[in-house]
Design a protein around this motif. Structure first.
Motif, PDB file in Angstrom:
ATOM      1  N   ARG A 116      44.060  34.464  54.555  1.00  0.00           N
ATOM      2  CA  ARG A 116      45.128  34.543  53.681  1.00  0.00           C
ATOM      3  C   ARG A 116      44.638  34.444  52.532  1.00  0.00           C
ATOM      4  O   ARG A 116      45.315  35.337  51.163  1.00  0.00           O
ATOM      5  CB  ARG A 116      46.625  33.938  53.960  1.00  0.00           C
ATOM      6  N   ALA A 117      43.853  33.468  52.108  1.00  0.00           N
ATOM      7  CA  ALA A 117      43.541  33.367  50.588  1.00  0.00           C
ATOM      8  C   ALA A 117      42.904  34.686  50.029  1.00  0.00           C
ATOM      9  O   ALA A 117      43.216  34.877  48.657  1.00  0.00           O
ATOM     10  CB  ALA A 117      42.503  32.191  50.468  1.00  0.00           C
TER      11      ALA A 117
ATOM     12  N   LEU B 178      37.390  25.061  50.125  1.00  0.00           N
ATOM     13  CA  LEU B 178      36.446  25.606  49.012  1.00  0.00           C
ATOM     14  C   LEU B 178      36.487  27.092  49.017  1.00  0.00           C
ATOM     15  O   LEU B 178      36.111  27.507  47.630  1.00  0.00           O
ATOM     16  CB  LEU B 178      35.148  24.894  49.726  1.00  0.00           C
ATOM     17  N   ALA B 179      36.332  27.867  50.182  1.00  0.00           N
ATOM     18  CA  ALA B 179      36.628  29.321  49.838  1.00  0.00           C
ATOM     19  C   ALA B 179      37.511  29.648  49.024  1.00  0.00           C
ATOM     20  O   ALA B 179      37.538  30.562  48.213  1.00  0.00           O
ATOM     21  CB  ALA B 179      36.675  29.852  51.253  1.00  0.00           C
ATOM     22  N   GLY B 180      38.969  28.986  49.116  1.00  0.00           N
ATOM     23  CA  GLY B 180      39.891  29.488  48.158  1.00  0.00           C
ATOM     24  C   GLY B 180      39.590  29.131  46.846  1.00  0.00           C
ATOM     25  O   GLY B 180      39.997  29.816  45.884  1.00  0.00           O
ATOM     26  N   TYR B 181      39.178  27.834  46.468  1.00  0.00           N
ATOM     27  CA  TYR B 181      38.679  27.391  45.353  1.00  0.00           C
ATOM     28  C   TYR B 181      37.618  28.749  44.677  1.00  0.00           C
ATOM     29  O   TYR B 181      37.888  29.128  43.483  1.00  0.00           O
ATOM     30  CB  TYR B 181      37.998  26.160  45.334  1.00  0.00           C
ATOM     31  N   ASP B 182      36.688  29.024  45.512  1.00  0.00           N
ATOM     32  CA  ASP B 182      35.678  30.270  44.908  1.00  0.00           C
ATOM     33  C   ASP B 182      36.478  31.460  44.515  1.00  0.00           C
ATOM     34  O   ASP B 182      35.939  32.125  43.708  1.00  0.00           O
ATOM     35  CB  ASP B 182      34.699  30.323  45.811  1.00  0.00           C
TER      36      ASP B 182
ATOM     37  N   MET C 299      38.346  36.814  41.063  1.00  0.00           N
ATOM     38  CA  MET C 299      38.908  35.838  40.813  1.00  0.00           C
ATOM     39  C   MET C 299      40.655  36.050  40.584  1.00  0.00           C
ATOM     40  O   MET C 299      40.900  36.892  39.934  1.00  0.00           O
ATOM     41  CB  MET C 299      38.720  35.193  39.429  1.00  0.00           C
ATOM     42  N   ILE C 300      41.395  35.069  40.840  1.00  0.00           N
ATOM     43  CA  ILE C 300      42.832  35.158  40.357  1.00  0.00           C
ATOM     44  C   ILE C 300      43.370  35.222  38.939  1.00  0.00           C
ATOM     45  O   ILE C 300      42.629  34.224  38.108  1.00  0.00           O
ATOM     46  CB  ILE C 300      43.722  34.064  41.098  1.00  0.00           C
TER      47      ILE C 300
ATOM     48  N   GLU D 152      31.533  19.901  37.053  1.00  0.00           N
ATOM     49  CA  GLU D 152      32.417  20.956  36.464  1.00  0.00           C
ATOM     50  C   GLU D 152      33.456  21.521  37.302  1.00  0.00           C
ATOM     51  O   GLU D 152      34.658  21.694  36.809  1.00  0.00           O
ATOM     52  CB  GLU D 152      31.430  22.156  35.861  1.00  0.00           C
ATOM     53  N   ALA D 153      33.215  21.947  38.687  1.00  0.00           N
ATOM     54  CA  ALA D 153      34.092  22.453  39.578  1.00  0.00           C
ATOM     55  C   ALA D 153      35.277  21.292  39.584  1.00  0.00           C
ATOM     56  O   ALA D 153      36.555  21.719  39.818  1.00  0.00           O
ATOM     57  CB  ALA D 153      33.538  22.645  40.840  1.00  0.00           C
TER      58      ALA D 153
END
Length: 345
Positions: A292-293, A40-44, A1-2, A77-78
């Motif tokens: 890139r994410a 969505l992949a970036g969110y995760d 996670m970032i 929640e997301a």
């Protein structure tokens, strides 16, 4: 996670914010299903903050639909954790009235499907044009009404930012261009932000792609590159102001050596340097491809050691002195384009 950073008590965001310029460029040509899967992949991965703008074609509407998609895929929640920042933009020859500002906010709320906008950044390209203080005051009133949560700025130089603070505007952030190529924020703004408690956001950390393997060893495209990358001319002018093409190649070679030793790429080293050394709270990054994410998320954790920092510092010391205020080139280019449009009409 970032990694996350606290902007104010009770409010934290990831240190990398996803930009949407590429979505704006591809307006009308997007594969929305593929885009939503990518978002969505970036969110995760931790890209839970996304920046839009009232001037980006179709972006707010698209992100509004993504919010419904995120609710379906990850739950309530997301959805609550997703932050969408937007802007109010003065870009032409006309000022913006309080009515214009309120109408822009109302449109953004409707497009995004929100009751409150988390962050609205005021972008006023022609600061010689009156109205920017009044526009900020209007945002302040909308904040008091609960329509927006926080107020930010985009490309505001130090004197104008300080004027708004003196006016009592609770400025949370100021977003300007920051990269290894662009030290203009170090000409007073970064210090002013730190002293006043304003979070410094940086966009363009890869200088439109100039800080990547794509330009390593490449010939000079000239001061007006015919590249598809947006703002290529502005980035090339910054290279000329602060070092020149040969200097850029020396910098890219140094970044390449750092990247090789860490099994990564030039862009990741450039991002890691800006996160560590430029004084920014968070960086805005665009996505030229779905891959890139994940690369950028790893870069957010990349630790540069003293040897890396020292090698990069040697090259930075060879560039020209810091001159100009934030967005001075961008602003002159915008005003020149406006003037040209009037002459051609």
């Amino acid at each position: 996670m970032i990694p996350q950073i606290i902007l104010k008590p009770g409010l934290a965001i990831p240190r990398l914010i996803r930009g949407t310029w590429q979505m704006h460029e591809r307006a009308g040509k997007l594969d929305e299903a593929a885009l939503f899967a990518e978002l969505l992949a970036g969110y995760d991965l931790g890209f839970t903050a996304i920046e839009a703008s009232d001037s980006y074609a179709g972006v707010e509407e698209t992100l509004g639909r993504f919010r419904s998609y995120l609710l379906q895929k990850r739950g309530k929640e997301a959805l609550q954790n997703l932050r969408i920042h937007t802007r109010v933009t003065q870009s032409g020859a006309a000022t913006l009235s309080s009515h214009d500002i309120a109408a822009s906010i109302k449109r953004s709320l409707a497009r995004l499907g929100l009751q409150q906008l988390p962050l609205v950044q005021l972008q006023w390209w022609n600061l010689a044009l009156p109205g920017w203080r009044e526009a900020a005051a209007t945002l302040g009133r909308l904040q008091q009404q609960g329509v927006i949560a926080d107020i930010g700025l985009t490309n505001f130089p130090t004197p104008q930012m300080q004027q708004l603070l003196q006016d009592g505007i609770p400025v949370l952030s100021n977003q300007v261009q920051i990269s290894l190529l662009d030290p203009r924020a170090g000409n007073g703004l970064a210090q002013a932000c730190q002293q006043s408690g304003v979070n410094l956001f940086g966009y363009g950390p890869l200088a439109g792609g100039f800080l990547s393997e794509a330009w390593l060893g490449q010939p000079d495209p000239g001061l007006e590159p015919k590249a598809e990358k947006p703002f290529g001319k502005v980035y090339r002018q910054l290279i000329e102001r602060f070092g020149g093409w040969d200097w850029l190649q020396t910098l890219l070679q140094t970044l390449h050596r750092c990247a090789e030793s860490r099994h990564t790429d030039i862009a990741s080293i450039a991002l890691a340097w800006s996160l560590r050394s430029s004084g920014v709270t968070a960086l805005l990054v665009g996505m030229s491809s779905p891959q890139r994410a994940a690369i950028y998320a790893k870069a957010a954790h990349l630790g540069l050691d003293d040897r890396d920092i020292a090698a990069i510092a040697v090259i930075l010391a060879q560039r020209g002195p810091i001159s100009g205020d934030v967005a001075d080139i961008e602003r002159s280019e915008m005003l020149a384009a406006i003037q040209a449009s009037y002459q051609g009409s």
